[in-house]
Motif scaffolding. Structure first.
Motif, PDB file in Angstrom:
ATOM      1  N   GLN A  89       0.805  -1.211   0.000  1.00  0.00           N
ATOM      2  CA  GLN A  89       0.000   0.000   0.000  1.00  0.00           C
ATOM      3  C   GLN A  89       0.842   1.266   0.000  1.00  0.00           C
ATOM      4  O   GLN A  89       0.477   2.260  -0.616  1.00  0.00           O
ATOM      5  CB  GLN A  89      -0.930  -0.013   1.219  1.00  0.00           C
ATOM      6  N   LYS A  90       1.955   1.220   0.708  1.00  0.00           N
ATOM      7  CA  LYS A  90       2.795   2.412   0.810  1.00  0.00           C
ATOM      8  C   LYS A  90       4.219   1.997   1.139  1.00  0.00           C
ATOM      9  O   LYS A  90       4.444   1.023   1.858  1.00  0.00           O
ATOM     10  CB  LYS A  90       2.272   3.354   1.897  1.00  0.00           C
ATOM     11  N   ALA A 111      11.534   9.814   1.300  1.00  0.00           N
ATOM     12  CA  ALA A 111      10.911   9.449   0.024  1.00  0.00           C
ATOM     13  C   ALA A 111       9.655   8.645   0.331  1.00  0.00           C
ATOM     14  O   ALA A 111       9.677   7.742   1.166  1.00  0.00           O
ATOM     15  CB  ALA A 111      11.872   8.627  -0.827  1.00  0.00           C
ATOM     16  N   SER A 112       8.560   8.968  -0.349  1.00  0.00           N
ATOM     17  CA  SER A 112       7.288   8.287  -0.094  1.00  0.00           C
ATOM     18  C   SER A 112       6.638   7.916  -1.415  1.00  0.00           C
ATOM     19  O   SER A 112       6.581   8.717  -2.345  1.00  0.00           O
ATOM     20  CB  SER A 112       6.356   9.208   0.704  1.00  0.00           C
ATOM     21  N   MET A 113       6.154   6.662  -1.498  1.00  0.00           N
ATOM     22  CA  MET A 113       5.455   6.173  -2.687  1.00  0.00           C
ATOM     23  C   MET A 113       4.149   5.520  -2.258  1.00  0.00           C
ATOM     24  O   MET A 113       4.145   4.703  -1.343  1.00  0.00           O
ATOM     25  CB  MET A 113       6.303   5.136  -3.422  1.00  0.00           C
ATOM     26  N   GLU A 114       3.068   5.867  -2.940  1.00  0.00           N
ATOM     27  CA  GLU A 114       1.759   5.315  -2.613  1.00  0.00           C
ATOM     28  C   GLU A 114       0.922   5.180  -3.875  1.00  0.00           C
ATOM     29  O   GLU A 114       0.914   6.076  -4.720  1.00  0.00           O
ATOM     30  CB  GLU A 114       1.053   6.220  -1.598  1.00  0.00           C
ATOM     31  N   LYS A 115       0.219   4.043  -4.018  1.00  0.00           N
ATOM     32  CA  LYS A 115      -0.629   3.823  -5.183  1.00  0.00           C
ATOM     33  C   LYS A 115      -2.013   4.390  -4.911  1.00  0.00           C
ATOM     34  O   LYS A 115      -2.633   4.074  -3.897  1.00  0.00           O
ATOM     35  CB  LYS A 115      -0.730   2.328  -5.508  1.00  0.00           C
ATOM     36  N   GLU A 174      -5.846   6.201  -6.900  1.00  0.00           N
ATOM     37  CA  GLU A 174      -6.704   6.138  -8.085  1.00  0.00           C
ATOM     38  C   GLU A 174      -6.089   6.897  -9.273  1.00  0.00           C
ATOM     39  O   GLU A 174      -6.370   6.600 -10.430  1.00  0.00           O
ATOM     40  CB  GLU A 174      -8.083   6.721  -7.764  1.00  0.00           C
ATOM     41  N   LYS A 175      -5.247   7.866  -8.978  1.00  0.00           N
ATOM     42  CA  LYS A 175      -4.626   8.675 -10.032  1.00  0.00           C
ATOM     43  C   LYS A 175      -3.270   8.137 -10.476  1.00  0.00           C
ATOM     44  O   LYS A 175      -2.637   8.713 -11.352  1.00  0.00           O
ATOM     45  CB  LYS A 175      -4.466  10.119  -9.539  1.00  0.00           C
ATOM     46  N   GLY A 176      -2.834   7.055  -9.863  1.00  0.00           N
ATOM     47  CA  GLY A 176      -1.528   6.508 -10.193  1.00  0.00           C
ATOM     48  C   GLY A 176      -0.620   6.529  -8.980  1.00  0.00           C
ATOM     49  O   GLY A 176      -1.070   6.643  -7.839  1.00  0.00           O
ATOM     50  N   ILE A 177       0.684   6.442  -9.214  1.00  0.00           N
ATOM     51  CA  ILE A 177       1.651   6.409  -8.127  1.00  0.00           C
ATOM     52  C   ILE A 177       1.974   7.832  -7.691  1.00  0.00           C
ATOM     53  O   ILE A 177       2.419   8.652  -8.492  1.00  0.00           O
ATOM     54  CB  ILE A 177       2.947   5.695  -8.548  1.00  0.00           C
ATOM     55  N   VAL A 178       1.724   8.122  -6.441  1.00  0.00           N
ATOM     56  CA  VAL A 178       2.089   9.415  -5.864  1.00  0.00           C
ATOM     57  C   VAL A 178       3.466   9.261  -5.240  1.00  0.00           C
ATOM     58  O   VAL A 178       3.670   8.426  -4.353  1.00  0.00           O
ATOM     59  CB  VAL A 178       1.067   9.858  -4.797  1.00  0.00           C
ATOM     60  N   CYS A 179       4.411  10.037  -5.712  1.00  0.00           N
ATOM     61  CA  CYS A 179       5.794   9.921  -5.248  1.00  0.00           C
ATOM     62  C   CYS A 179       6.309  11.286  -4.816  1.00  0.00           C
ATOM     63  O   CYS A 179       6.114  12.285  -5.520  1.00  0.00           O
ATOM     64  CB  CYS A 179       6.689   9.356  -6.357  1.00  0.00           C
TER      65      CYS A 179
END
Length: 402
Positions: free
Chosen positions: A151-152, A249-253, A255-260
């Motif tokens: 998830q994150k 650094a943060s990555m999360e999937k 509805e709009k795609g990968i937020v980085c």
């Protein structure tokens, strides 16, 4: 007994660490591979500046002499920059060699293509050393991806920036002083741009994103902020409230795609990054089954990076006849978690818009609020600054999680 024949591309800090580790751990490697593990060639830029301890090793500045060796099983990439690394690894896989790389910039740009070539050629591609040095984050994600949906992923992925923030807080010194100390200790390059402006951490985030979510973030829409603007006064203010600055650094999937994003944030003692100090790295993973897993350890250096490369070598031994590649199994979108911000300055206290929810007011000049990134970016007040808060926010009446 035949040998496993390895070529090293690059003989700097990482290359020497790999060569040394293979020599010192030869007996254990023999038991694992059931054969000798032998470095047969090393590629360098300037032959006059290097020497090896083994006269049987080909030391050359010509990659063609390596790729045309009669016996070659694995190519280990320990050079920097997108080229010629990308071209060399393509040639190695096309020949049928397994490859391992520690080149984060090259892999961030070309990792997807290299994975496709490896799949087509039936070889294994190792890239554990591209992210967080000695922390086995790549192998951990590979294991979790068997069932879990990730998830994150969040991480302190650059030891130089973390060292600078630690020294600024501990010594009360300005950014420039802490940076100079990092350079004197060899943590920062003469040109520290990649570290302090977040490029290094962003390349690593891209690599983790593709592994965890099956796709890269949109580079143009990703957020990358450095740490140069953080002042001793800001550090002192938030330290008094129980917060520490970390470059995360943060990555999360979604509805709009990968937020980085790569940016300075605030954490308190409820967050696993609170105790990550100096040049240490850490990664936090949220899976839908396992919950949260946090890993920490040395993020760079000769032996930690060599450790990651050697573990990739062992992974190749276990999976050389059945390479594992990521399926796009993490297709479920997840809801974006709430974002909490610490805002400081007179304007933040007096003129907060009604659509931004106030969570807490820990002192007269600081607000903890809930707002989206876009809402925060719309605020253009002078003498006001804001930083995202990770972890649990403690208030007088309740405890909320970000």
């Amino acid at each position: 007994m035949t040998a496993l024949h390895i070529a090293l591309l690059g003989y700097g800090t990482v290359g020497k660490g790999v060569y040394k580790t293979i020599q010192t751990h030869q007996e254990k490697l023999k038991r694992i591979f059931r054969k000798e593990v032998k470095v047969v060639a090393i590629l360098v830029k300037n032959i006059e500046k290097h020497h090896t301890l083994d006269s049987d090793v080909l030391l050359t500045d010509d990659f063609n002499k390596i790729i045309t060796l009669e016996q070659l099983d694995v190519v280990i990439d320990a050079i920097v920059g997108q080229e010629p690394s990308f071209t060399y690894l393509q040639q190695a896989m096309n020949r049928g060699c397994h490859v391992i790389t520690a080149n984060k910039e090259m892999f961030a740009y070309h990792g997807t293509q290299l994975k496709q070539i490896a799949k087509e050629k039936g070889v294994t591609l190792g890239f554990e050393a591209t992210v967080a040095g000695g922390i086995p984050i790549i192998q951990t994600l590979r294991q979790l991806l068997n069932v879990n949906n990730i998830q994150k992923v969040q991480g302190i992925l650059n030891g130089t920036s973390n060292f600078i923030l630690t020294k600024m807080r501990e010594d009360g010194c300005p950014f420039e002083t802490a940076l100079k100390l990092a350079q004197e200790k060899g943590y920062a390059e003469a040109d520290p741009t990649n570290d302090i402006e977040g490029y290094d951490a962003f390349y690593k985030a891209v690599i983790l994103s593709e592994l965890a979510f099956g796709e890269n973030p949109n580079w143009e829409e990703s957020i990358r902020q450095g740490i140069q603007s953080i002042t001793p006064e800001q550090i002192e203010l938030f330290s008094a409230l129980g917060y520490r600055f970390k470059h995360v650094a943060s990555m999360e999937k979604t509805e709009k795609g990968i937020v980085c994003s790569v940016k300075p944030v605030l954490v308190n003692e409820t967050h696993p990054f609170y105790q990550i100090e100096g040049v240490q790295n850490a990664v936090s993973i949220d899976g839908d089954i396992v919950g949260n897993i946090s890993l920490q350890g040395p993020g760079a250096g000769m032996l930690p990076t060599a450790s990651a490369i050697i573990e990739d070598l062992v992974y190749i031994n276990k999976h050389s006849f059945s390479p594992i590649f990521l399926d796009e199994q993490n297709g479920l979108s997840v809801k974006v978690s709430k974002i909490y911000w610490a805002m400081a300055g007179d304007a933040a206290v007096e003129n907060i818009p009604s659509h931004i929810q106030i969570i807490d007011r820990p002192n007269p000049n600081v607000l903890i609020v809930e707002a989206s990134w876009e809402e925060i970016c719309d605020i253009q007040w002078p003498n006001t600054y804001f930083y995202q808060v990770l972890g649990k926010v403690l208030t007088e009446n309740t405890l909320v999680s970000s």
